[in-house]
Design an enzyme around this catalytic site. Structure first.
Site, short mmCIF file in Angstrom:
data_model
loop_
_atom_site.label_atom_id
_atom_site.label_comp_id
_atom_site.label_asym_id
_atom_site.label_seq_id
_atom_site.Cartn_x
_atom_site.Cartn_y
_atom_site.Cartn_z
CG ASN A 10 -1.78 1.22 1.34
OD1 ASN A 10 -1.70 2.13 0.51
ND2 ASN A 10 -2.61 1.26 2.36
CG ASN A 37 4.69 5.91 -12.71
OD1 ASN A 37 4.05 6.94 -12.87
ND2 ASN A 37 4.56 4.87 -13.53
CB SER A 89 2.07 15.69 -14.64
OG SER A 89 1.11 16.10 -15.60
CE1 TYR A 102 -1.73 13.22 -12.11
CE2 TYR A 102 -1.53 15.09 -13.60
CZ TYR A 102 -1.21 13.78 -13.26
OH TYR A 102 -0.37 13.05 -14.07
CE LYS A 106 1.72 12.73 -10.88
NZ LYS A 106 2.61 11.57 -10.64
CB ILE A 135 1.70 9.15 -21.80
CG1 ILE A 135 2.77 10.26 -21.70
CG2 ILE A 135 2.32 7.82 -22.25
CD1 ILE A 135 3.49 10.57 -22.98
#
Length: 198
Positions: A10, A37, A89, A102, A106, A135
């Site tokens: 986890n 990642n 990102s 997000y 990032k 991607i």
């Protein structure tokens, strides 16, 4: 042949992280390369980003790479060699629209790589980040990025005239994980088909 083994943990559990990194070292005798990642996206702005969504994003995209790195670094220092690669990102430098949490996380991952690199270079540990554009992944396919009608619209913003494939990120990660990048440290490598420069 190449020895390979899969591990499950986890990523949001510091206890699990310590156990899996220790087990990898026990099985292989070294910890040479760490690739952090992980990602998740909520459609949100600062105004409707809930505390729950913020904490989930933070746990997966900031806490997990922080702790995996923290657990791997002592082994890398002891062997005076290591590579840590953060998957950031393009949203870290150019907001993609409606993915507030997000993008913030990032950007934090990219900053984490830069700050870690400064203190770890003396131990021959290089830390860098990759900032992919769109991607082909399970997530972007679920979002419809590769469906004909949306794809044709999205690629108008990409000078390359297409979106990216996983192998194109893997190639950059291979470079950063190899001795070819021994003097590359604290960098954010943008891999986006020219999107950020457009």
């Amino acid at each position: 042949g190449v020895k390979a083994k899969g591990y499950a943990s986890n990523a949001a559990s510091f206890e699990d992280t310590a156990k899996v990194v220790e087990q990898i070292h026990a099985d292989f005798g070294s910890v040479d390369i760490l690739v952090n990642n992980a990602g998740m996206q909520f459609v949100e702005t600062i105004e409707n980003c809930t505390e729950d969504n913020w904490k989930k994003s933070e746990a997966l995209m900031l806490d997990a790479p922080y702790d995996f790195s923290r657990q791997a670094i002592p082994f890398m220092k002891a062997q005076h060699n290591g590579k840590i690669i953060m998957i950031s990102s393009i949203c870290a430098i150019r907001e993609g629209g409606g993915n507030f949490g997000y993008g913030v996380m990032k950007a934090g991952v990219a900053a984490m790589a830069r700050c870690m690199a400064n203190s770890l270079a003396q131990y021959n540990i290089q830390v860098n980040a990759i900032a992919p554009g769109i991607i082909r992944t399970d997530l972007t396919e679920r979002q419809g990025c590769f469906e004909d009608h949306r794809y044709k619209s999205v690629i108008q913003k990409y000078p390359a005239g297409r979106l990216g494939e996983p192998e194109e990120i893997a190639g950059v990660a291979l470079f950063l994980g190899s001795n070819l990048s021994s003097f590359v440290d604290g960098q954010l490598l943008v891999v986006d088909g020219g999107f950020s420069g457009n």
